[in-house]
Design a protein around this motif. Structure first.
Motif, PDB file in Angstrom:
ATOM      1  N   ALA A  21       6.010  57.593  48.766  1.00 19.94           N
ATOM      2  CA  ALA A  21       7.234  57.347  48.356  1.00 19.94           C
ATOM      3  C   ALA A  21       8.396  58.380  47.453  1.00 19.94           C
ATOM      4  O   ALA A  21       9.227  58.333  47.486  1.00 19.94           O
ATOM      5  CB  ALA A  21       6.835  56.441  46.647  1.00 19.94           C
ATOM      6  N   VAL A  22       8.135  59.220  46.894  1.00 21.17           N
ATOM      7  CA  VAL A  22       8.510  60.637  46.810  1.00 21.17           C
ATOM      8  C   VAL A  22       8.868  61.016  47.771  1.00 21.17           C
ATOM      9  O   VAL A  22      10.812  61.354  47.627  1.00 21.17           O
ATOM     10  CB  VAL A  22       7.377  61.303  46.243  1.00 21.17           C
ATOM     11  CG1 VAL A  22       8.502  63.119  46.205  1.00 21.17           C
ATOM     12  CG2 VAL A  22       7.076  61.180  44.299  1.00 21.17           C
ATOM     13  N   LEU A  28      16.381  59.767  50.196  1.00 30.59           N
ATOM     14  CA  LEU A  28      17.727  59.091  49.286  1.00 30.59           C
ATOM     15  C   LEU A  28      18.251  59.926  49.054  1.00 30.59           C
ATOM     16  O   LEU A  28      19.569  60.073  49.372  1.00 30.59           O
ATOM     17  CB  LEU A  28      17.234  57.568  48.998  1.00 30.59           C
ATOM     18  CG  LEU A  28      16.782  56.935  50.149  1.00 30.59           C
ATOM     19  CD1 LEU A  28      16.445  55.871  48.884  1.00 30.59           C
ATOM     20  CD2 LEU A  28      17.548  56.198  51.118  1.00 30.59           C
ATOM     21  N   GLY A  29      18.126  60.729  48.119  1.00 33.71           N
ATOM     22  CA  GLY A  29      19.031  61.836  47.592  1.00 33.71           C
ATOM     23  C   GLY A  29      19.682  62.994  48.968  1.00 33.71           C
ATOM     24  O   GLY A  29      20.358  63.594  48.605  1.00 33.71           O
ATOM     25  N   PHE A  58      17.176  62.184  43.178  1.00 36.36           N
ATOM     26  CA  PHE A  58      16.604  63.525  42.701  1.00 36.36           C
ATOM     27  C   PHE A  58      16.424  63.555  41.041  1.00 36.36           C
ATOM     28  O   PHE A  58      14.986  64.492  41.217  1.00 36.36           O
ATOM     29  CB  PHE A  58      17.692  64.694  43.060  1.00 36.36           C
ATOM     30  CG  PHE A  58      18.311  64.989  44.129  1.00 36.36           C
ATOM     31  CD1 PHE A  58      16.895  64.909  45.143  1.00 36.36           C
ATOM     32  CD2 PHE A  58      19.397  65.714  44.250  1.00 36.36           C
ATOM     33  CE1 PHE A  58      17.116  64.657  46.423  1.00 36.36           C
ATOM     34  CE2 PHE A  58      19.485  66.038  45.680  1.00 36.36           C
ATOM     35  CZ  PHE A  58      18.613  65.340  46.037  1.00 36.36           C
ATOM     36  N   LEU A  59      16.492  63.326  40.092  1.00 35.72           N
ATOM     37  CA  LEU A  59      16.227  63.132  38.606  1.00 35.72           C
ATOM     38  C   LEU A  59      14.430  62.026  38.878  1.00 35.72           C
ATOM     39  O   LEU A  59      14.036  62.661  38.549  1.00 35.72           O
ATOM     40  CB  LEU A  59      16.463  62.061  38.086  1.00 35.72           C
ATOM     41  CG  LEU A  59      16.454  62.306  36.841  1.00 35.72           C
ATOM     42  CD1 LEU A  59      16.677  62.943  36.107  1.00 35.72           C
ATOM     43  CD2 LEU A  59      17.728  61.700  35.575  1.00 35.72           C
ATOM     44  N   ALA A  60      14.439  61.071  39.881  1.00 27.64           N
ATOM     45  CA  ALA A  60      13.385  60.452  39.405  1.00 27.64           C
ATOM     46  C   ALA A  60      11.887  61.510  40.501  1.00 27.64           C
ATOM     47  O   ALA A  60      11.546  61.294  40.217  1.00 27.64           O
ATOM     48  CB  ALA A  60      13.504  59.224  40.624  1.00 27.64           C
ATOM     49  N   CYS A  61      12.782  61.706  41.282  1.00 27.39           N
ATOM     50  CA  CYS A  61      11.293  63.188  42.244  1.00 27.39           C
ATOM     51  C   CYS A  61      11.110  64.108  40.925  1.00 27.39           C
ATOM     52  O   CYS A  61       9.840  63.911  41.063  1.00 27.39           O
ATOM     53  CB  CYS A  61      11.991  63.966  43.203  1.00 27.39           C
ATOM     54  SG  CYS A  61      11.949  62.462  44.510  1.00 27.39           S
ATOM     55  N   ALA A  62      11.903  64.509  39.761  1.00 29.82           N
ATOM     56  CA  ALA A  62      11.786  65.782  39.409  1.00 29.82           C
ATOM     57  C   ALA A  62      10.576  64.391  38.190  1.00 29.82           C
ATOM     58  O   ALA A  62       9.744  64.869  37.465  1.00 29.82           O
ATOM     59  CB  ALA A  62      12.743  66.360  38.307  1.00 29.82           C
ATOM     60  N   VAL A  65       7.683  64.606  38.904  1.00 32.55           N
ATOM     61  CA  VAL A  65       6.761  66.066  39.369  1.00 32.55           C
ATOM     62  C   VAL A  65       6.368  66.558  37.700  1.00 32.55           C
ATOM     63  O   VAL A  65       5.030  66.133  37.577  1.00 32.55           O
ATOM     64  CB  VAL A  65       7.687  66.711  39.831  1.00 32.55           C
ATOM     65  CG1 VAL A  65       7.200  68.676  39.260  1.00 32.55           C
ATOM     66  CG2 VAL A  65       7.658  66.324  41.100  1.00 32.55           C
ATOM     67  N   ALA A  66       7.414  65.596  37.231  1.00 33.64           N
ATOM     68  CA  ALA A  66       6.691  66.110  35.752  1.00 33.64           C
ATOM     69  C   ALA A  66       5.952  64.918  35.039  1.00 33.64           C
ATOM     70  O   ALA A  66       4.897  66.317  33.928  1.00 33.64           O
ATOM     71  CB  ALA A  66       8.227  66.360  34.603  1.00 33.64           C
TER      72      ALA A  66
END
Length: 77
Positions: A21-22, A28-29, A58-62, A65-66
């Motif tokens: 998913a990531v 997609l980003g 990219f915010l969703a990926c970050a 990760v966070a």
């Protein structure tokens, strides 16, 4: 020593699912950035849509990760 094979399989399945998913969201980003660059070069008016798509992905990926770092580091609990 005894292993809970069901739990191990569940953790493996969830890990693989989240990883896929990531990677898809990151791709997609990148696609959004490509659309932004293409629209900028072609003079199309949809350049902000591509940038918004990239930023959200990219915010969703970050965020993923966070959250993973939060789960790993015990001082954050």
């Amino acid at each position: 020593m005894s292993l809970d094979w069901n739990a191990l399989g569940e953790v493996t399945a969830v890990s693989i699912g989240v990883t896929v998913a990531v990677v898809v969201v990151f791709a997609l980003g990148v696609l959004g950035l490509a659309r932004f660059e293409g629209a900028k070069e072609g003079g199309d008016g949809t350049s902000s849509l591509g940038m918004a798509q990239a930023a959200l992905c990219f915010l969703a990926c970050a965020a993923v990760v966070a959250y993973g770092i939060y789960l790993i580091v015990p001082q954050f609990h």
